[in-house]
Scaffold this motif. Structure first.
Motif, PDB file in Angstrom:
ATOM      1  N   ALA A   1      14.551  -5.114 -12.705  1.00  0.00           N
ATOM      2  CA  ALA A   1      13.182  -5.464 -13.162  1.00  0.00           C
ATOM      3  C   ALA A   1      12.232  -4.347 -12.926  1.00  0.00           C
ATOM      4  N   GLY A   2      12.148  -3.801 -11.566  1.00  0.00           N
ATOM      5  CA  GLY A   2      11.225  -2.786 -11.479  1.00  0.00           C
ATOM      6  C   GLY A   2      11.447  -1.676 -12.281  1.00  0.00           C
ATOM      7  N   LEU A   3      12.520  -1.266 -12.514  1.00  0.00           N
ATOM      8  CA  LEU A   3      12.831  -0.321 -13.594  1.00  0.00           C
ATOM      9  C   LEU A   3      12.516  -0.280 -15.050  1.00  0.00           C
ATOM     10  N   ALA A   4      12.540  -1.748 -15.294  1.00  0.00           N
ATOM     11  CA  ALA A   4      11.941  -2.112 -16.454  1.00  0.00           C
ATOM     12  C   ALA A   4      10.578  -2.448 -16.751  1.00  0.00           C
TER      13      ALA A   4
ATOM     14  N   VAL B   1       0.986   2.898 -12.293  1.00  0.00           N
ATOM     15  CA  VAL B   1       1.290   1.398 -11.973  1.00  0.00           C
ATOM     16  C   VAL B   1       2.727   1.624 -11.539  1.00  0.00           C
ATOM     17  N   SER B   2       3.019   1.086 -10.245  1.00  0.00           N
ATOM     18  CA  SER B   2       4.354   0.886 -10.068  1.00  0.00           C
ATOM     19  C   SER B   2       5.003  -0.149  -9.583  1.00  0.00           C
ATOM     20  N   HIS B   3       6.126  -0.582 -10.299  1.00  0.00           N
ATOM     21  CA  HIS B   3       6.853  -1.781 -10.205  1.00  0.00           C
ATOM     22  C   HIS B   3       7.848  -1.823  -9.042  1.00  0.00           C
ATOM     23  N   LEU B   4       8.129  -0.567  -8.368  1.00  0.00           N
ATOM     24  CA  LEU B   4       9.170  -0.623  -7.552  1.00  0.00           C
ATOM     25  C   LEU B   4       8.808  -0.391  -6.018  1.00  0.00           C
ATOM     26  N   LEU B   5       8.853  -1.806  -5.297  1.00  0.00           N
ATOM     27  CA  LEU B   5       8.092  -1.640  -4.168  1.00  0.00           C
ATOM     28  C   LEU B   5       9.001  -2.513  -2.997  1.00  0.00           C
ATOM     29  N   VAL B   6       8.968  -1.929  -1.805  1.00  0.00           N
ATOM     30  CA  VAL B   6       9.851  -2.404  -0.605  1.00  0.00           C
ATOM     31  C   VAL B   6       9.068  -3.780  -0.218  1.00  0.00           C
ATOM     32  N   GLU B   7       7.983  -3.769  -0.184  1.00  0.00           N
ATOM     33  CA  GLU B   7       7.209  -5.307   0.274  1.00  0.00           C
ATOM     34  C   GLU B   7       7.182  -6.096  -0.746  1.00  0.00           C
ATOM     35  N   GLN B   8       7.401  -7.489  -0.483  1.00  0.00           N
ATOM     36  CA  GLN B   8       7.262  -8.519  -1.457  1.00  0.00           C
ATOM     37  C   GLN B   8       8.107  -8.675  -2.489  1.00  0.00           C
TER      38      GLN B   8
ATOM     39  N   ALA C   1      -1.355  -0.667  -8.626  1.00  0.00           N
ATOM     40  CA  ALA C   1      -2.172   0.212  -9.524  1.00  0.00           C
ATOM     41  C   ALA C   1      -3.086   1.075  -8.615  1.00  0.00           C
ATOM     42  N   VAL C   2      -2.875   2.225  -9.037  1.00  0.00           N
ATOM     43  CA  VAL C   2      -3.645   3.302  -8.345  1.00  0.00           C
ATOM     44  C   VAL C   2      -4.647   3.867  -9.428  1.00  0.00           C
TER      45      VAL C   2
ATOM     46  N   PRO D   1     -17.806   9.570  -5.837  1.00  0.00           N
ATOM     47  CA  PRO D   1     -17.457   9.873  -7.027  1.00  0.00           C
ATOM     48  C   PRO D   1     -15.962  10.559  -6.936  1.00  0.00           C
ATOM     49  N   GLY D   2     -15.239   9.800  -7.939  1.00  0.00           N
ATOM     50  CA  GLY D   2     -13.818  10.193  -7.872  1.00  0.00           C
ATOM     51  C   GLY D   2     -13.108   9.461  -6.973  1.00  0.00           C
ATOM     52  N   GLY D   3     -13.660   8.689  -6.128  1.00  0.00           N
ATOM     53  CA  GLY D   3     -12.907   7.927  -4.983  1.00  0.00           C
ATOM     54  C   GLY D   3     -11.584   6.816  -5.565  1.00  0.00           C
ATOM     55  N   ARG D   4     -10.881   6.750  -4.916  1.00  0.00           N
ATOM     56  CA  ARG D   4      -9.641   6.125  -5.175  1.00  0.00           C
ATOM     57  C   ARG D   4      -9.602   4.538  -4.573  1.00  0.00           C
ATOM     58  N   VAL D   5      -8.955   3.679  -5.633  1.00  0.00           N
ATOM     59  CA  VAL D   5      -8.663   2.255  -5.335  1.00  0.00           C
ATOM     60  C   VAL D   5      -7.195   1.973  -5.449  1.00  0.00           C
ATOM     61  N   VAL D   6      -6.622   1.565  -4.532  1.00  0.00           N
ATOM     62  CA  VAL D   6      -5.212   1.006  -4.703  1.00  0.00           C
ATOM     63  C   VAL D   6      -5.082  -0.561  -4.530  1.00  0.00           C
ATOM     64  N   VAL D   7      -4.633  -1.138  -5.464  1.00  0.00           N
ATOM     65  CA  VAL D   7      -4.447  -2.560  -5.709  1.00  0.00           C
ATOM     66  C   VAL D   7      -3.181  -3.058  -5.940  1.00  0.00           C
ATOM     67  N   ALA D   8      -2.656  -3.967  -5.091  1.00  0.00           N
ATOM     68  CA  ALA D   8      -1.681  -4.687  -5.537  1.00  0.00           C
ATOM     69  C   ALA D   8      -1.513  -6.078  -5.637  1.00  0.00           C
ATOM     70  N   CYS D   9      -0.827  -6.758  -6.431  1.00  0.00           N
ATOM     71  CA  CYS D   9      -0.874  -8.104  -6.715  1.00  0.00           C
ATOM     72  C   CYS D   9       0.318  -8.579  -7.337  1.00  0.00           C
ATOM     73  N   PRO D  10       0.690  -9.805  -7.400  1.00  0.00           N
ATOM     74  CA  PRO D  10       1.724 -10.464  -8.100  1.00  0.00           C
ATOM     75  C   PRO D  10       1.594 -10.298  -9.391  1.00  0.00           C
ATOM     76  N   ASN D  11       2.887 -10.047 -10.107  1.00  0.00           N
ATOM     77  CA  ASN D  11       2.894  -9.884 -11.677  1.00  0.00           C
ATOM     78  C   ASN D  11       3.428 -11.210 -12.223  1.00  0.00           C
ATOM     79  N   LEU D  12       2.835 -11.896 -13.134  1.00  0.00           N
ATOM     80  CA  LEU D  12       3.088 -12.986 -13.780  1.00  0.00           C
ATOM     81  C   LEU D  12       4.053 -12.514 -15.033  1.00  0.00           C
TER      82      LEU D  12
END
Length: 337
Positions: free
Chosen positions: A315-318, A249-256, A326-327, A195-206
């Motif tokens: 783009a990330g800042l916007a 939700v984070s849009h600023l990522l080093v990977e990808q 997404a966390v 209960p209260g556990g965390r999921v971290v999901v990354a995916c491309p943004n259309l």
């Protein structure tokens, strides 16, 4: 020979199923050309898009399944050994960036990486003090992971049976876009979390700037491997519908993201797509345009690199990053409607 341009889908046409992200209405949108050169003839696939959240789905012909070889070779192959060593500092930077999404978990927290690949991040998690392990369906990936000493089991998500409530966190990094039913995947993951556990999901943004620039030549479109093409809005709604409370939700990522923008810009000037990335992965074929494209990449690549970094930063800042993370935390309230 230049890859065929996809024609427009029938305007206003509808499809039978609902959006995998928000449950909204899907309508035929446009066609998309297969990315991987090992797919003979580079077939086109129809994309249907949600009128509510903008998420799209790859419509495969009845009975069609992307061949398993698409995940073992080609653009999914390991880089050249010499180049692999040169990329080590960049990989270390990427892994440190990914750690920020779980760094506040207590030492000893049990973390599962879904789609662990070659096990590098599992090892990074363990070095950070977590009890980390992973699952990965790729035979080649698991072989490399075990050679590194990472605890990675060869299994798809639907083949794993963990004790309910046994995980503190789960990480699905560029996994959900490959699945026919991402909601079912999140339901399985949710059952394993305390209960209260965390999921971290990354995916491309259309809904990203690079997707808009690239169109059918967007680096992260990658059909038919990518079955669901999320927007950041759609991903958030899917998590909420799956009994997770979205935290950030984070849009600023080093990977990808910088790579995706750079390769997308290059795809607008080369005949074949993803030439730079395919060269890295030892996947260049005998297409007639390859010599010309390599020359163009050698000339334009260094010039476009700072442009790509600047564009992706803006783009990330916007809120229009090429991929998003997404966390969210599991919660026991009523499901979102």
């Amino acid at each position: 020979m230049e890859a065929a341009r996809p024609g427009p889908a029938a305007p206003g046409a509808s499809v039978s199923e609902r959006c995998q992200a928000c449950g909204g209405e899907l309508r035929a949108w446009r066609s998309a050309t297969a990315t991987d050169p090992q797919l003979a003839g580079r077939p086109e696939y129809a994309l249907a898009r949600c009128v509510a959240c903008g998420t799209a789905r790859t419509e495969l012909p009845p009975g069609a399944v992307p061949p398993e070889s698409l995940y073992e070779a080609g653009t999914y192959a390991a880089p050249r050994p010499g180049l692999d060593r040169l990329l080590e500092p960049l990989r270390a930077l990427v892994e440190r960036d990914k750690l920020r999404f779980v760094r506040d978990l207590p030492r000893g927290a049990r973390v599962l990486e879904v789609g662990a690949g070659d096990g590098r991040f599992v090892l990074r998690l363990r070095a950070a003090g977590f009890e980390a392990e992973g699952i990965e369906p790729s035979k080649g990936g698991v072989r490399v992971a075990r050679a590194r000493g990472a605890r990675v089991a060869r299994a798809a998500l639907d083949e794993v049976d963990l004790e309910p409530g046994s995980l503190d966190a789960a990480i699905a990094w560029h996994v959900l876009e490959h699945l026919d039913d991402p909601a079912e995947a999140l339901a399985r993951i949710g059952a394993w979390l305390r209960p209260g556990g965390r999921v971290v999901v990354a995916c491309p943004n259309l809904a990203s700037l690079q997707a808009r620039i690239g169109g059918d030549r967007w680096f992260h479109q990658d059909v038919p491997r990518h079955r669901t093409h999320f927007t950041a809005t759609g991903l958030g709604l899917l998590l909420e519908r799956s009994r997770f409370r979205l935290e950030r939700v984070s849009h600023l990522l080093v990977e990808q993201n910088p790579l995706g923008m750079w390769q997308t810009l290059l795809n607008r000037v080369t005949r074949e797509r993803d030439v730079a990335f395919r060269a890295l992965k030892r996947d260049l074929g005998r297409e007639p345009g390859i010599p010309r494209d390599l020359a163009l990449t050698a000339i334009a690549g260094p010039l476009l690199a700072p442009v790509a970094v600047a564009l992706e930063l803006v783009a990330g800042l916007a809120g229009r990053g090429g991929s998003v993370v997404a966390v969210a935390k599991q919660w026991s309230g009523p499901p979102a409607q």
